[in-house]
Design a protein around this motif. Structure first.
Motif, short mmCIF file in Angstrom:
data_model
loop_
_atom_site.label_atom_id
_atom_site.label_comp_id
_atom_site.label_asym_id
_atom_site.label_seq_id
_atom_site.Cartn_x
_atom_site.Cartn_y
_atom_site.Cartn_z
N SER A 162 -8.06 14.60 2.49
CA SER A 162 -7.45 15.41 1.43
C SER A 162 -6.25 16.20 1.90
O SER A 162 -5.29 16.41 1.16
CB SER A 162 -8.49 16.39 0.86
N ALA A 163 -6.29 16.69 3.14
CA ALA A 163 -5.23 17.57 3.64
C ALA A 163 -4.10 16.81 4.32
O ALA A 163 -3.10 17.41 4.71
CB ALA A 163 -5.82 18.59 4.61
N ASN A 164 -4.24 15.50 4.46
CA ASN A 164 -3.21 14.72 5.13
C ASN A 164 -2.00 14.48 4.23
O ASN A 164 -2.10 14.54 3.00
CB ASN A 164 -3.76 13.37 5.58
N TYR A 165 -0.87 14.18 4.85
CA TYR A 165 0.34 13.80 4.12
C TYR A 165 0.01 12.62 3.21
O TYR A 165 -0.59 11.64 3.64
CB TYR A 165 1.43 13.45 5.12
N HIS A 166 0.42 12.69 1.96
CA HIS A 166 -0.15 11.79 0.95
C HIS A 166 0.07 10.29 1.18
O HIS A 166 -0.75 9.49 0.70
CB HIS A 166 0.32 12.21 -0.45
N PRO A 167 1.10 9.81 1.92
CA PRO A 167 1.17 8.36 2.16
C PRO A 167 0.01 7.81 3.00
O PRO A 167 -0.09 6.60 3.18
CB PRO A 167 2.51 8.18 2.89
N VAL A 168 -0.87 8.70 3.47
CA VAL A 168 -2.08 8.25 4.16
C VAL A 168 -2.92 7.35 3.26
O VAL A 168 -3.82 6.65 3.73
CB VAL A 168 -2.91 9.47 4.65
N VAL A 169 -2.60 7.31 1.96
CA VAL A 169 -3.28 6.41 1.03
C VAL A 169 -3.21 4.96 1.50
O VAL A 169 -4.09 4.15 1.19
CB VAL A 169 -2.68 6.58 -0.39
N VAL A 170 -2.20 4.60 2.29
CA VAL A 170 -2.07 3.24 2.80
C VAL A 170 -3.27 2.84 3.66
O VAL A 170 -3.62 1.66 3.75
CB VAL A 170 -0.75 3.07 3.60
N THR A 171 -3.92 3.82 4.29
CA THR A 171 -5.03 3.50 5.19
C THR A 171 -6.23 2.91 4.45
O THR A 171 -7.04 2.20 5.04
CB THR A 171 -5.48 4.74 5.99
N LEU A 172 -6.35 3.19 3.15
CA LEU A 172 -7.43 2.57 2.36
C LEU A 172 -7.34 1.06 2.43
O LEU A 172 -8.34 0.37 2.70
CB LEU A 172 -7.33 3.00 0.90
N LEU A 173 -6.15 0.52 2.16
CA LEU A 173 -5.97 -0.93 2.15
C LEU A 173 -5.95 -1.49 3.56
O LEU A 173 -6.43 -2.60 3.80
CB LEU A 173 -4.68 -1.29 1.41
N GLU A 174 -5.38 -0.73 4.50
CA GLU A 174 -5.37 -1.19 5.89
C GLU A 174 -6.80 -1.43 6.39
O GLU A 174 -7.10 -2.46 7.01
CB GLU A 174 -4.69 -0.14 6.78
N GLU A 175 -7.67 -0.48 6.13
CA GLU A 175 -9.05 -0.60 6.60
C GLU A 175 -9.80 -1.71 5.87
O GLU A 175 -10.67 -2.37 6.44
CB GLU A 175 -9.76 0.74 6.42
N LEU A 176 -9.43 -1.93 4.62
CA LEU A 176 -10.10 -2.96 3.82
C LEU A 176 -9.81 -4.36 4.35
O LEU A 176 -10.70 -5.22 4.39
CB LEU A 176 -9.66 -2.84 2.36
N VAL A 177 -8.55 -4.59 4.78
CA VAL A 177 -8.18 -5.96 5.19
C VAL A 177 -7.99 -6.10 6.70
O VAL A 177 -7.74 -7.20 7.19
CB VAL A 177 -6.92 -6.44 4.45
N GLY A 178 -8.07 -4.99 7.45
CA GLY A 178 -8.05 -5.09 8.90
C GLY A 178 -6.67 -5.20 9.53
O GLY A 178 -6.52 -5.86 10.57
N VAL A 179 -5.65 -4.57 8.95
CA VAL A 179 -4.32 -4.53 9.56
C VAL A 179 -3.80 -3.10 9.50
O VAL A 179 -4.35 -2.26 8.79
CB VAL A 179 -3.32 -5.47 8.85
N GLU A 180 -2.72 -2.83 10.25
CA GLU A 180 -2.05 -1.54 10.19
C GLU A 180 -0.56 -1.73 10.00
O GLU A 180 0.04 -2.60 10.66
CB GLU A 180 -2.30 -0.72 11.46
N VAL A 181 0.03 -0.93 9.13
CA VAL A 181 1.48 -0.94 8.93
C VAL A 181 2.07 0.07 9.90
O VAL A 181 2.40 1.20 9.54
CB VAL A 181 1.83 -0.59 7.47
N ARG A 182 2.18 -0.33 11.17
CA ARG A 182 2.66 0.57 12.22
C ARG A 182 3.72 -0.14 13.06
O ARG A 182 3.61 -1.33 13.37
CB ARG A 182 1.53 1.01 13.15
N SER A 183 4.69 0.65 13.48
CA SER A 183 5.73 0.12 14.35
C SER A 183 5.16 -0.21 15.72
O SER A 183 4.31 0.50 16.25
CB SER A 183 6.84 1.16 14.50
N LYS A 184 5.63 -1.29 16.29
CA LYS A 184 5.23 -1.63 17.66
C LYS A 184 5.97 -0.76 18.67
O LYS A 184 5.64 -0.77 19.85
CB LYS A 184 5.53 -3.11 17.92
N ASN A 185 6.95 -0.01 18.18
CA ASN A 185 7.77 0.83 19.06
C ASN A 185 7.47 2.31 18.89
O ASN A 185 8.24 3.14 19.36
CB ASN A 185 9.25 0.59 18.77
N LYS A 186 6.38 2.64 18.18
CA LYS A 186 6.13 4.07 17.90
C LYS A 186 5.73 4.82 19.16
O LYS A 186 5.21 4.25 20.10
CB LYS A 186 5.05 4.21 16.83
#
Length: 299
Positions: free
Chosen positions: A275-299
């Motif tokens: 609830s307190a996280n920056y709202h684009p954290v909503v992406v993690t719902l789908l990431e966890e559902l299908v087993g991928v992450e939308v993350r930079s390899k250079n982060k």
């Protein structure tokens, strides 16, 4: 031009606005229920209540999260109504129900106190730098009287009468929620299909599907996994604003199907404890559902 400004609500936005107005030469009085927030603004005059602040101010700005809080400080016991002088102006800077600002305007108007709504687009750093985008609703004379103050905080767009600013801000945030959740769906699909997240986001940003949420939130935060609990716009606040949009749609009999779906995704994100996280954290719902992450390899 009036130099006496009062600020009620000293969270990140209100505090930033107070510092900005002091820097621009205004005499600023401040009030918050948290004494430490008042003490942190040593260049401002402390007030003991909204009524006390109103008595010291010609223009009163309220920076509060919820509609009921705005109404309480304006019309409640020890509220603005008990201290403001005829000819002063109450400005609701919050994202709240249009009917709240209109109701406050009706009551304060009986005492010759004008009301303007000026909800903000932008974060605390833009309040400090005077680069907010303000959608303003109110009578022409009142808006013009407030303009020297509001223009120090950002760019003004006067969109109509009292309550119009709140309507436009609610619509802005409705679109933001829809874009943010649609972006999540699109990017998770692309990453699941094997596309590099950095290249995927870059291609979308430079294509016909580009949008503000993709450029700012996903490119600058999601790729880095930056969902921190800070001054950025949280899931809780997004749901609050979606509720305002859905209520307005119900009142006007306008179906908001995409808005309702976005709200469900944010509600599910709350259920995950974010609830307190920056709202684009909503992406993690789908990431966890299908087993991928939308993350930079250079982060």
């Amino acid at each position: 031009m009036s130099k006496k400004v009062g600020i009620i609500g000293l969270g990140a936005m209100g505090s930033g606005a107070a510092r900005r107005l002091v820097e621009k030469g205004f005499d600023v009085a401040v009030f918050d229920v948290r004494a430490e927030q008042i003490e942190a603004l040593s260049a401002c005059a402390p007030a003991s209540s909204p009524a006390d602040l109103a008595a010291k101010s010609d223009i009163i700005l309220a920076f509060l999260p919820y509609s009921h809080q705005v109404e309480k400080v304006a019309l409640g016991a020890n509220g603005v109504i008990e201290g403001a002088r005829p000819g002063s102006i109450f400005v609701n800077m919050s994202t709240s129900a249009p009917s709240t600002t209109q109701r406050i305007a009706e009551v304060l108007g009986e005492k010759q106190i004008a009301v303007v709504g000026a909800p903000m687009n932008g974060g605390p750093h833009l309040a400090l730098s005077g680069e907010l985008a303000l959608v303003v609703g109110g009578e022409d004379d009142a808006v013009e009287t407030c303009r020297p103050v509001l223009s120090c905080l950002g760019e003004i767009r006067h969109v109509g009468g009292v309550g119009a600013g709140e309507v436009v801000k609610i619509i802005n945030n409705l679109l933001l929620a829809i874009c943010t959740t649609a972006n999540a769906e699109a990017l998770v699909l692309g990453v699941k299909a094997g596309i590099d997240p950095d290249k995927l986001v870059d291609a979308i940003v430079h294509g016909v599907g580009s949008n503000h949420a993709m450029r700012k939130q996903y490119q600058q935060h999601v790729l880095k996994g930056d969902f921190g609990e800070n001054d950025l716009f949280s899931v809780d606040f997004m749901r609050k604003d979606l509720a305002l949009a859905l209520d307005l749609g119900k009142e006007l009999k306008v179906p908001l199907m995409y808005g309702a779906m976005a709200d469900q995704m944010y509600q599910a994100t709350q259920a995950k404890g974010r609830s307190a996280n920056y709202h684009p954290v909503v992406v993690t719902l789908l990431e966890e559902l299908v087993g991928v992450e939308v993350r930079s390899k250079n982060k």
